[in-house]
Design a protein around this motif. Structure first.
Motif, short mmCIF file in Angstrom:
data_model
loop_
_atom_site.label_atom_id
_atom_site.label_comp_id
_atom_site.label_asym_id
_atom_site.label_seq_id
_atom_site.Cartn_x
_atom_site.Cartn_y
_atom_site.Cartn_z
N ASP A 94 0.81 -1.22 0.00
CA ASP A 94 0.00 0.00 0.00
C ASP A 94 0.85 1.28 0.00
O ASP A 94 0.38 2.35 0.39
CB ASP A 94 -0.98 -0.01 1.18
CG ASP A 94 -0.27 -0.18 2.52
OD1 ASP A 94 0.99 -0.26 2.52
OD2 ASP A 94 -0.95 -0.22 3.57
N PHE A 95 2.11 1.15 -0.43
CA PHE A 95 3.04 2.26 -0.68
C PHE A 95 3.53 2.97 0.59
O PHE A 95 4.69 3.34 0.68
CB PHE A 95 2.43 3.31 -1.64
CG PHE A 95 1.69 2.73 -2.81
CD1 PHE A 95 2.27 1.74 -3.60
CD2 PHE A 95 0.40 3.14 -3.10
CE1 PHE A 95 1.58 1.19 -4.69
CE2 PHE A 95 -0.30 2.60 -4.18
CZ PHE A 95 0.29 1.62 -4.97
N ASN A 96 2.62 3.21 1.58
CA ASN A 96 3.02 3.88 2.84
C ASN A 96 3.71 5.22 2.63
O ASN A 96 4.68 5.54 3.30
CB ASN A 96 3.93 2.96 3.69
CG ASN A 96 3.14 1.93 4.47
OD1 ASN A 96 2.00 1.64 4.13
ND2 ASN A 96 3.74 1.38 5.50
N LEU A 97 3.20 5.99 1.69
CA LEU A 97 3.75 7.32 1.44
C LEU A 97 2.98 8.36 2.27
O LEU A 97 1.84 8.15 2.65
CB LEU A 97 3.64 7.66 -0.05
CG LEU A 97 4.44 6.73 -0.98
CD1 LEU A 97 4.06 6.97 -2.43
CD2 LEU A 97 5.94 6.92 -0.79
N VAL A 98 3.64 9.50 2.52
CA VAL A 98 3.01 10.58 3.31
C VAL A 98 2.33 11.54 2.33
O VAL A 98 2.99 12.24 1.56
CB VAL A 98 4.07 11.33 4.15
CG1 VAL A 98 3.38 12.40 5.00
CG2 VAL A 98 4.83 10.35 5.04
N HIS A 99 1.00 11.55 2.35
CA HIS A 99 0.24 12.29 1.33
C HIS A 99 0.38 13.79 1.44
O HIS A 99 0.13 14.51 0.46
CB HIS A 99 -1.24 11.86 1.39
CG HIS A 99 -1.47 10.51 0.80
ND1 HIS A 99 -2.05 10.31 -0.43
CD2 HIS A 99 -1.13 9.28 1.27
CE1 HIS A 99 -2.09 9.01 -0.69
NE2 HIS A 99 -1.55 8.37 0.33
N THR A 100 0.76 14.29 2.60
CA THR A 100 0.90 15.75 2.76
C THR A 100 2.24 16.26 2.22
O THR A 100 2.46 17.46 2.13
CB THR A 100 0.77 16.14 4.24
OG1 THR A 100 1.70 15.35 5.00
CG2 THR A 100 -0.63 15.89 4.76
N LEU A 101 3.14 15.33 1.86
CA LEU A 101 4.45 15.72 1.34
C LEU A 101 4.50 15.55 -0.17
O LEU A 101 3.72 14.81 -0.76
CB LEU A 101 5.55 14.85 1.98
CG LEU A 101 5.69 14.88 3.50
CD1 LEU A 101 6.82 13.97 3.95
CD2 LEU A 101 5.91 16.30 4.01
N THR A 102 5.44 16.23 -0.80
CA THR A 102 5.67 16.04 -2.23
C THR A 102 6.42 14.72 -2.44
O THR A 102 6.93 14.11 -1.49
CB THR A 102 6.51 17.18 -2.83
OG1 THR A 102 7.81 17.16 -2.21
CG2 THR A 102 5.85 18.53 -2.62
N VAL A 103 6.51 14.33 -3.71
CA VAL A 103 7.29 13.13 -4.07
C VAL A 103 8.73 13.29 -3.59
O VAL A 103 9.30 12.39 -2.96
CB VAL A 103 7.24 12.91 -5.60
CG1 VAL A 103 8.30 11.92 -6.05
CG2 VAL A 103 5.85 12.43 -6.02
N LYS A 104 9.32 14.45 -3.86
CA LYS A 104 10.71 14.70 -3.44
C LYS A 104 10.86 14.57 -1.93
O LYS A 104 11.79 13.92 -1.44
CB LYS A 104 11.12 16.11 -3.89
CG LYS A 104 12.50 16.54 -3.42
CD LYS A 104 12.81 17.97 -3.86
CE LYS A 104 14.14 18.44 -3.29
NZ LYS A 104 14.46 19.82 -3.73
N GLU A 105 9.94 15.15 -1.18
CA GLU A 105 10.03 15.12 0.29
C GLU A 105 9.87 13.69 0.82
O GLU A 105 10.53 13.30 1.78
CB GLU A 105 8.97 16.04 0.89
CG GLU A 105 9.28 17.52 0.70
CD GLU A 105 8.08 18.43 0.95
OE1 GLU A 105 8.31 19.65 1.12
OE2 GLU A 105 6.93 17.94 0.97
N ASN A 106 8.99 12.90 0.18
CA ASN A 106 8.82 11.50 0.57
C ASN A 106 10.11 10.71 0.36
O ASN A 106 10.53 9.95 1.24
CB ASN A 106 7.68 10.86 -0.23
CG ASN A 106 6.35 10.91 0.47
OD1 ASN A 106 6.04 10.12 1.34
ND2 ASN A 106 5.54 11.89 0.07
N ILE A 107 10.73 10.91 -0.79
CA ILE A 107 11.94 10.15 -1.11
C ILE A 107 13.08 10.51 -0.16
O ILE A 107 13.85 9.64 0.27
CB ILE A 107 12.37 10.41 -2.58
CG1 ILE A 107 11.31 9.86 -3.54
CG2 ILE A 107 13.72 9.76 -2.87
CD1 ILE A 107 11.52 10.28 -4.99
#
Length: 253
Positions: A94-107
């Protein structure tokens, strides 16, 4: 096999409740440097418990896990958090990414937690985003990108700190067939070009066929293992045959 990145000895896991349930029952396993291994087995076989034990999410009841010669369960909380960030990369269904951040900030999140200098972070970001073909996504928010792109971002976050072991739990479970193929080709590239060892749980024989070796777990025990030769089509058929011996249709595995 050469040097072992991961060494598992007599791994056992019991869940105690009204009925004591033994999820893992004495697994011995080694993962070599730059090896790509898939873990398969019927639902409830213990494969996710096995991955969770290796990933330090779920402490074993008995047995030893060594990652690059160190036992993560002997570390205190602060040391363990640092160990996870330096040695392990995680990719989830389910990816577990932070939706409030940009792609760059997540990485960049793992490097931010380690307070890496800004120039080094930028250097690594540029390298990993080019390698995974996501440079044009860096300024986007997570809700603006597709499922396949989200998994690429999740993979970028998992490998940006150059872990020695990448752990993946059903990494293609939420993807359509084209995205599955794209993501698995990325895993192959990470394995061959970045020289990263990979341990991946999957129920999908096609996904598993990208690995060099597959271990099958049944009833908490190591049931069988098969190795890929030069013919991936033949390897896929071996996977299907082994799953048939394990019992149950593909939808149950």
């Amino acid at each position: 096999m050469g040097n072992s990145i991961l060494q598992v000895t007599n791994l056992q896991k019991e869940y105690i409740g009204e009925i004591t349930y033994k999820a893992l029952n004495g697994i011995d396993f080694q993962l070599g440097e730059n090896e790509f291994v898939a873990v398969m087995g019927p639902s409830g076989s213990g494969k996710t418990t096995f991955l969770n034990s290796v990933s330090t999410i779920d402490r074993p009841t008995i047995g030893e896990i060594l990652i690059n010669g160190r036992n993560p369960y002997s570390l205190d909380d602060e040391e363990l958090a640092k160990f996870r960030r330096s040695e392990l990369g995680f990719v989830f269904q389910d990816f577990n990414l932070v939706h409030t951040l940009t792609v760059k900030e997540n990485i960049l999140l793992p490097l931010t937690l380690d307070s890496l200098p800004a120039d080094k972070m930028q250097q690594r970001l540029q390298h990993v985003s080019q390698f995974l073909g996501i440079e044009e996504l860096l300024s986007k928010r997570i809700y603006e990108i597709s499922g396949g792109q989200k998994q690429r971002v999740a993979i970028a976050r998992a490998v940006i700190h150059e872990p020695s072991l990448l752990l993946a739990d059903e990494p293609t479970g939420n993807l359509d067939s084209k995205a599955v193929n794209d993501v698995m080709n990325l895993f192959s590239s990470i394995h061959t070009e970045l020289k990263t060892s990979i341990l991946m749980v999957t129920h999908d024989p096609y996904v598993a066929s990208f690995a060099n070796r597959i271990i099958f777990i049944k009833d908490g025990k190591l049931y069988n293992e098969i190795h890929r030769g030069h013919n991936r089509k033949q390897f896929y058929q071996e996977i299907m045959d082994t799953l048939a011996f394990l019992g149950g249709g593909q939808h149950e595995l």
